[in-house]
Design a protein around this motif. Structure first.
Motif, short mmCIF file in Angstrom:
data_model
loop_
_atom_site.label_atom_id
_atom_site.label_comp_id
_atom_site.label_asym_id
_atom_site.label_seq_id
_atom_site.Cartn_x
_atom_site.Cartn_y
_atom_site.Cartn_z
N VAL A 1 0.84 -1.20 0.00
CA VAL A 1 0.00 0.00 0.00
C VAL A 1 0.88 1.26 0.00
N ILE B 1 4.29 3.03 13.56
CA ILE B 1 2.83 3.01 13.64
C ILE B 1 2.30 4.43 13.73
N PHE C 1 -0.37 6.49 11.11
CA PHE C 1 -1.61 7.18 11.50
C PHE C 1 -1.50 8.68 11.20
N LEU D 1 -3.97 13.23 5.24
CA LEU D 1 -4.74 13.07 4.02
C LEU D 1 -5.86 14.11 3.93
N TYR E 1 3.01 4.01 -7.88
CA TYR E 1 2.52 3.30 -9.06
C TYR E 1 1.39 4.07 -9.72
N ILE E 2 0.45 4.53 -8.90
CA ILE E 2 -0.70 5.26 -9.45
C ILE E 2 -0.23 6.54 -10.12
N ALA F 1 -2.41 9.16 7.68
CA ALA F 1 -3.86 9.09 7.45
C ALA F 1 -4.52 10.41 7.79
#
Ligand code: ATP
Ligand code: MG
Lengths: 286, 460, 323
Positions: free
Chosen positions: B40, B176, B180, B186, B46-47, B183
Motif C-alpha cells: 500500500v 505506527i 496514522f 490526508l 505506481y498510481i 492518514a
C-alpha cells in the motif's frame, strides 16, 4: 509559615540524613529515590521538593490530607504522569540509581518493572484469564501462560474463587475480587515494585483485610508503595510512612503539597518529630 | 549500576523452550498483512506513475522514486533494523536463521527478488513449521516474532541500558505513529485538492468572461449567459422555504427530546429523526416532485409541477434532523443547576424552558441554524428534481412558485444530459466558478457556526 | 449560585403570577402539545413518503420480480431494470469500505491518541469539520478534475469522451466524500473510552499501540461501526457528485457480470443516478412507477444499514449503562 527555598531543601536533605543515621545496618538497598521532586500541572505546582528513599522488600505508606499530591508523587514512580499532557516533572526520580526521567528512558520498560494498582478496580472488559495474561502477552510471552495465570491468581489469593470460570468476564466479579484481579494482573508481569493508590478505598473491611494480608505475603518478593487515607491501615501494614500535607505557598493561591515527615511507621505514629504529623495522625487535622 | 531482581521468574520466557535458535516464528497472518502495508505504501508511486505515463519523463522519474522507496523500505531498512515498515508495524524481525544476527544487505536483496519472482511458491512453503518459506530458505533468513523476541531478551536487570527499551520496539511504535499521522494528513491533502481543482478553472472563467454576460435574465451557460444572481436568488429562496420548515420542526423536536421526553419515549421517537436523516436526497427529491408539488404546492398556489417552493419544502424535510440533533446537543449542554435553580423558584417547565434553557443555549442554537442553512444551500438533488433545475436554462425569478435553479442544481445540470460539457467557450469553466462561490459560502457559514459552538464550550 | 443573577427578572415575575393564579397550567399544556406535534409531523411525513413510494412502486416489484433487478437500463419502461445501477452502487460501497474506513479510522486514532495539542492538530481538526460541511456537489468537482483524470491515465485503453469516467473514479470520490464523517464519528467513539482502561493497560507495561489495539479499539468498536455504517449509507445514496463524475444516465452499453473487477475501468451508473434519470421522465411513461420501485430497493439497502447502526448503538449504550 513562610519558608524560603534554601531552608526547605536543607530540611529535606536533613530529614533523609536523619533516617540514614537511625538506619539499622542491615537495611535493604534503595529501590526508589526522589530528590527535590516538583510536579506541575500546567502552571500549577501540585507538589514541591519531595525527597524520599524507598527500600527493597518494604512496604512504604504515603498518607496525608486529600489533594496533598500523594497520587501525583506515586504516579511519578512509573511515569504514569506521562499520560497527562499538562503534567511536568522537575527534580529527580531515581530507580536503582537510574534517573527515570533521564534521556531516552522508555516509560514502557519502566512500567514493566514498576506496576500499579489503582483506587477504583479497573479490570479490562475481557475474561479473567485475559486480564491476567495481558501484561505477559504484550511483553511477548507466548508460552506457559496457563501456569503463569494460575500462579499470579494464587499469589493474589483469588485462584480458588475463580479457577472454574477463568473464561468469564472479569466485570462479573465483586469489587474486592476485581481489585485482587488487578493485583494478580500487576503481579503477572513479575514487577520489581508495586505501586498501590488507595487500593482498598472502594472495598469493604473483609476484602480490605484480605488485601492487607496479601501485601504482607508478597512483600518478600516485591517492594510496595501504598497510598492510603486509612491511618490504621498504614500503621498495620507499612514499614515506613511518608506524611504529606498541602500548604498555601508564596507563588500561588492554590495549595501545594509537600513531604512533611518520612520515617519508620512506628515513629510516625508514636513519636512524630513534626507537629503537623502529630496533629494529623492523632486526628486533630485533615 | 546494576541490580538483579530477586523475584520469581515466570517460565516460558527462556529461549531454550522455543526450540528454535532465532526465536519464535512470526505468525503467518502478520507477515501477509505486513506485505500488504508495504504494498500500500508503494502504490501511490505506481498510481502517480501510470497517470503520468511510464514512458514520459515525469512518469519515469516517479517510477524511479518508487523503486528507490521500495528498495529503501524492503531491503535497506530490513538490513539495518531487521524490518520493513510493514514488518515493523506487525512486530516481525528478520534475522539470520543460524545465528539470530541481523541479515546482511545482499541477502535481504536476494530474499526480496526471490519473493517477487516466485510469490506463489513462497506462500505455499509457509506451511513449514518454522514458517520459513522458499525465499527464507534461499536467503538463510528467519522471520521472527519480534515481540516474543523482546521477552527473551529483557531480563530483570535494571540499568540505564535496559530501561531504554529495545530499539525494535521503539521503532515499531514510531512507525505506527507515522502511518496514522499520514492518514490524518490526508484530510489536508483533500482540502488542497478541492481548492486547487476549483480555483484554476474558476480563475480562467473570471478573467475571460464578458462582464456584461454576468448580469442578465437567465443562467444559460450553453448560450453564454451567466446571470449568477438567478442562481443565488434561487438558492436563497429554496433555503428560506426550507428553514421555514426545518427551523420550527427541528427546534421543537429538539426541545421535546431534551426537556420533556422520558428516556423510553425518547428511545422510540429519536430513531424517527435518524431514519429521516438517512433518507437519500434523491428519494426526497422524488417525493417533492411527485407528492409535495401536486398535493401541497399546487393545491394552495397557482404553480406548475416544478417550483422552487416544492424543492424548498423537500430540502426543509431533509434538514429537519440536522437542525434537531445540533439543537438537542446545545440544549443538553445547559448545566443542570441552571434548570434546577429555576424549578426551585417554582417555575413551570415551560417557563424554565423558554426563559432559562433556551436563552442559555442560544449560541448553540444559532450554530444549529447556521449549519442547517449551509446544508440547505449545498443540497443538490432535491432542487435538481423538483425545481426544474435539471434543465439547461434557468430564468431569473424571485417567485417561489415558479420553476428555477440553484447554484448546486445548476452545476449538476450542466454536467448531465450530454456526456461532456459543451457549449460556448466558457461553459465548462462556469461550472467551476459556481462551485467556488458555493464552496466559499458554505465554508464561511461553517466557520461562523464553529465560532458559536466554541462559545458554548467556553461558557460551560 | 445566586439565583437572582441567573434568572432574568421576567422569570421571577412570571413565577409569582403563576403562584397567585394557580389552577391548571393551560399554557404549558399547549406548549408541550406543540413540541410533540413537531415530532409527530416528522413521523407523519416519513410515513406518507414511504406509503407513497410503496403505493407507486410495489406493483412493479411484484409484477416483474427478479427481472426488474436483473434487467439492464432500457428505453422502454416495462423492460428497463436496475442491474447496472445495483452493480455500480455495490462497487462504490466496496471503495468506501476499502478506502474511507481504514483511512478514516486511522486519522481518528491519530487525532485522539497521538496528536499533540498544537496548531497543526487544531488546523487538521477544523479542516475535517469543514470538509464534513462541504456540499457533496463540490466533491463532484474534485472527482471530475482529479480522480477522473487520474483514472484516465491509470486505466490504459479507456479513450475518448468517456475516458476516466469510471466506477473507480466514482468510488474514490464518494470514499473521499464520507471520509470526514468516518473520522468524526470514529473519533467520538474513541474519545468515549474510559481513562481507567487506558491507565490499566499502560500500568502493566503495554505500549501505546498495544493499548490502542487491544483495549481502545475493541471498546470503541461498536461506536466506530455505527459511524462507518451511517457513512456507508450516506455514500450509497449520493447522486450529485456522481453526476459530475460522469455517471451514465441513459443507456449503459456493455453488459458484463456483477463482480468482475473490469467494472472498475468502465463507465458506470448507480442507483441514485438511475432514480434521478427516471424521475424526470414524463409522468405517464411508466417510469414513475419504475422510479418508485428503484427507490424501494435503495431504501431497503440504505435504511437497513441505518437501522443496523442505530440498533447496534442502542444495544451497546444499554449494555454500558447496565454495567
Ligand atoms: N490531571 C490533573 N490536572 C490538573 N491538576 C491535577 C491533576 N491531577 C491532580 N491535580 C491536582 O494536583 C493536586 C494533587 O492531587 P493528587 O491527586 O496527587 O492528590 P492526592 O493526595 O492523591 O489526593 P487524594 O487523597 O484525594 O487522592 C490537587 O490539587 C489536584 O487538584
Ligand atoms: Mg489520590
Amino acid at each position: 509559615m513562610q519558608i524560603t527555598k534554601e531552608q526547605r531543601v536543607d530540611e529535606t536533605s536533613a530529614m533523609i540524613d536523619d533516617i540514614e543515621v537511625r538506619e539499622d545496618p542491615r537495611a535493604s538497598e534503595i529501590v526508589l529515590e526522589t530528590r527535590d521532586l516538583d510536579v506541575y500541572y500546567g502552571a500549577f505546582r501540585a507538589v514541591r521538593d519531595v525527597g524520599l528513599r524507598i527500600r527493597a522488600n518494604e512496604i512504604t505508606a504515603m498518607i496525608g490530607p486529600s489533594g496533598c499530591g500523594k497520587s501525583t508523587v506515586l504516579r511519578c514512580f512509573n511515569r504514569m504522569n506521562d499520560l497527562i499532557e499538562s503534567a511536568r516533572v522537575e527534580g529527580e526520580v531515581r530507580y536503582h540509581d537510574v534517573d527515570l526521567y533521564g534521556d531516552k528512558i522508555d516509560a514502557v520498560e519502566v512500567r514493566r518493572r514498576i506496576g500499579m494498582v489503582f483506587q477504583k478496580p479497573n479490570p479490562f472488559p475481557k475474561s479473567i484469564f485475559d486480564n491476567v495474561a495481558y501484561g505477559p502477552r504484550v511483553a511477548g510471552q507466548r508460552r506457559g501462560l496457563d501456569d503463569l495465570v494460575e500462579r499470579s491468581l494464587q499469589r493474589a489469593a483469588l485462584w480458588d474463587e475463580v479457577k472454574d470460570r477463568l473464561k468469564d468476564s472479569a466485570l462479573g466479579l465483586s469489587g474486592g475480587q476485581q481489585q485482587r484481579l488487578c493485583i494478580a494482573r500487576a503481579l503477572a508481569v513479575d514487577p520489581d515494585v508495586l505501586l498501590m493508590d488507595e487500593p482498598c478505598s472502594a472495598l469493604d473491611p473483609i476484602a480490605t483485610g484480605r488485601i492487607e494480608e496479601l501485601m504482607q505475603e508478597i512483600k518478600h518478593d516485591y517492594t510496595i508503595v501504598i497510598v492510603t487515607h486509612n491511618m490504621q491501615q498504614a500503621a498495620r501494614v507499612s514499614d515506613r510512612t511518608a506524611f504529606f500535607t498541602a500548604e498555601v505557598n508564596e507563588e500561588s493561591d492554590r495549595r501545594t503539597g509537600l513531604l512533611v515527615e518520612y520515617d519508620r511507621t512506628q515513629n510516625i505514629f508514636s513519636n512524630p518529630s513534626d507537629g503537623r504529623t502529630e496533629a494529623y495522625v492523632t486526628g486533630r487535622f485533615g | 549500576m546494576t541490580a538483579t531482581a530477586t523475584a520469581h521468574r515466570p517460565d516460558g520466557r527462556s529461549p531454550a523452550s522455543s526450540g528454535i535458535v532465532a526465536g519464535f516464528p512470526a505468525p503467518v497472518r502478520g507477515r501477509i498483512v505486513g506485505r500488504l502495508i508495504d504494498a500500500v505504501l508503494a502504490t501511490p508511486f505506481y498510481i502517480a506513475g501510470s497517470i503520468a505515463g511510464f514512458d514520459s519523463v515525469a512518469g519515469a522519474t516517479i517510477a524511479a522514486a518508487g523503486a528507490a522507496f521500495v528498495i529503501w523500505n524492503q531491503v535497506w531498512r530490513v538490513a539495518r533494523s531487521g524490518a520493513s515498515i510493514g514488518q515493523s508495524v506487525l512486530g516481525i524481525r528478520l534475522v539470520d536463521n543460524a545465528s539470530g544476527a541481523p541479515l546482511p544487505l545482499w541477502r535481504c536483496a536476494v530474499r526480496e527478488v526471490v519473493f517477487l519472482l516466485l510469490t506463489v511458491l513462497t506462500v505455499v512453503t509457509l506451511l513449514r513449521r518454522d514458517r520459513r518459506a522458499l525465499h527464507d530458505l534461499i536467503a538463510g533468513s528467519f522471520a521472527s516474532d519480534a515481540i516474543a523476541g523482546d521477552a527473551l531478551r529483557s531480563a530483570r536487570r535494571v540499568d540505564d541500558d535496559t530501561l531504554r527499551g529495545l530499539p525494535g520496539r521503539r521503532r515499531r511504535e514510531s512507525d505506527i505513529r507515522a502511518l496514522f499521522t499520514g492518514a490524518a494528513m490526508l484530510s489536508l491533502l483533500i482540502t488542497a485538492l478541492i481548492v486547487f481543482s476549483l480555483v484554476a478553472e474558476a480563475w480562467t472563467f473570471v478573467s475571460n468572461v464578458e462582464l456584461g454576460s454576468l448580469w442578465g435574465t437567465q443562467w444559460a451557460p450553453r448560450f453564454g449567459e451567466y446571470d449568477i444572481k438567478t442562481l443565488i436568488v434561487g438558492s436563497l429562496i429554496v433555503t428560506a422555504v426550507a428553514m421555514v420548515v426545518a427551523l420550527p420542526i427541528g427546534l421543537g423536536s429538539a426541545i421535546y427530546l431534551s426537556e420533556y421526553a422520558r428516556p423510553r419515549v425518547r428511545k422510540v421517537l429519536k430513531p424517527v429523526l435518524e431514519i429521516l436523516a438517512g433518507l437519500p436526497s434523491v428519494v426526497v427529491g422524488f417525493f417533492a416532485l411527485r407528492w409535495i408539488a401536486p398535493n401541497v404546492v399546487q393545491r394552495f398556489f397557482d404553480a406548475g409541477i416544478f417550483s422552487l417552493m416544492a424543492a424548498g419544502l423537500g430540502v426543509g424535510l431533509l434538514t429537519i434532523p440536522l437542525m434537531a440533533s445540533i439543537s438537542e446537543d446545545a440544549l443538553t449542554a445547559v448545566p443542570r443547576p441552571l434548570r434546577e435553580a429555576s424549578a426551585g423558584l417554582g417555575a413551570r417547565k415551560k417557563t424554565t424552558t423558554s426563559r432559562v434553557v433556551l436563552p442559555a443555549a442560544v449560541s448553540g442554537l444559532v450554530a444549529a441554524f447556521i449549519v442547517t442553512v449551509s446544508r440547505a444551500i449545498g443540497e443538490t438533488m432535491v432542487v435538481f428534481l423538483a425545481a426544474g433545475g435539471g434543465g439547461n436554462v434557468a430564468t431569473f425569478t424571485a417567485d417561489p412558485t415558479e420553476a428555477g435553479s440553484t447554484m448546486t442544481a445548476a452545476m449538476a445540470a450542466q454536467a448531465s444530459g450530454t456526456d461532456a460539457v459543451v457549449g460556448e467557450a466558457l461553459t465548462f469553466e462556469s461550472l467551476f466558478f459556481v462551485g467556488l462561490v458555493l464552496f466559499l459560502v458554505t465554508l464561511g457559514l461553517n466557520l461562523l457556526a464553529d465560532r458559536f459552538v466554541r462559545r458554548v464550550r467556553q461558557a460551560y | 449560585m445566586k439565583l437572582g443573577t441567573v434568572l432574568p427578572d421576567q422569570t421571577r415575575k412570571d413565577v409569582e403570577r403563576r403562584l397567585q393564579r394557580g389552577g391548571i397550567d393551560f399554557g404549558g399544556f399547549v406548549f408541550r402539545l406543540a413540541l410533540v406535534s413537531c415530532l409527530v409531523f416528522a413521523l407523519l411525513v416519513l410515513l406518507v413518503l414511504v406509503a407513497d413510494v410503496f403505493d407507486r412502486g410495489f406493483g412493479v416489484l411484484t409484477d416483474r420480480g427478479l427481472d426488474f433487478l436483473s434487467a439492464p437500463l432500457r428505453t422502454r419502461a416495462d423492460e428497463a431494470g436496475i442491474f447496472q445501477s445495483l452493480r455500480g452502487t455495490f462497487w462504490i460501497g466496496v471503495f468506501v469500505v476499502a478506502l474511507a474506513f481504514p483511512f478514516g479510522i486511522g486519522a481518528a486514532i491519530y487525532l485522539e491518541e497521538y496528536a499533540p495539542d498544537n496548531r497543526l492538530t487544531r488546523l487538521i481538526d477544523v479542516n475535517i469539520r469543514n470538509l464534513a460541511g462541504v456540499p457533496s456537489v463540490v466533491y463532484g468537482i474534485l472527482g471530475f478534475s482529479i480522480f477522473v483524470k487520474a483514472a484516465d491515465g491509470f486505466f490504459p485503453g479507456s479513450v475518448g469522451d468517456h475516458a476516466g469516467k469510471t466506477t473507480a473514479a466514482a468510488g474514490v470520490t464518494l470514499a473521499v466524500l464520507v471520509l470526514p464523517i468516518v473520522i468524526i464519528t470514529s473519533a467520538e467513539a474513541i474519545r468515549a473510552v474510559p481513562r481507567e482502561i487506558r491507565e490499566a493497560s499502560y500500568g502493566v507495561g503495554a505500549t501505546q499501540w498495544d493499548t490502542i489495539r487491544t483495549n481502545v479499539l475493541p471498546y470503541a468498536a461498536p461506536g466506530i461501526l455505527t459511524g462507518t455504517l451511517l457513512s456507508l449509507a450516506r455514500a450509497l445514496g449520493e447522486a450529485a457528485p456522481l453526476i459530475l463524475v460522469g455517471a451514465v444516465q441513459g443507456r449503459l452499453g456493455s453488459r458484463t457480470g456483477f463482480f468482475e473487477p473490469e467494472q472498475l475501468s468502465e463507465q458506470f451508473t448507480a442507483m441514485p443516478i438511475t432514480i434521478t434519470d427516471w424521475a424526470t421522465k414524463p409522468a405517464n411513461s411508466g417510469f414513475v412507477e419504475n422510479t418508485a420501485a428503484a427507490i424501494i430497493v435503495l431504501l431497503v439497502v440504505v435504511l437497513l444499514a441505518n437501522a443496523v447502526a442505530i440498533l447496534l448503538r442502542n444495544r451497546f449504550e444499554n449494555k454500558r449503562a447496565g454495567r
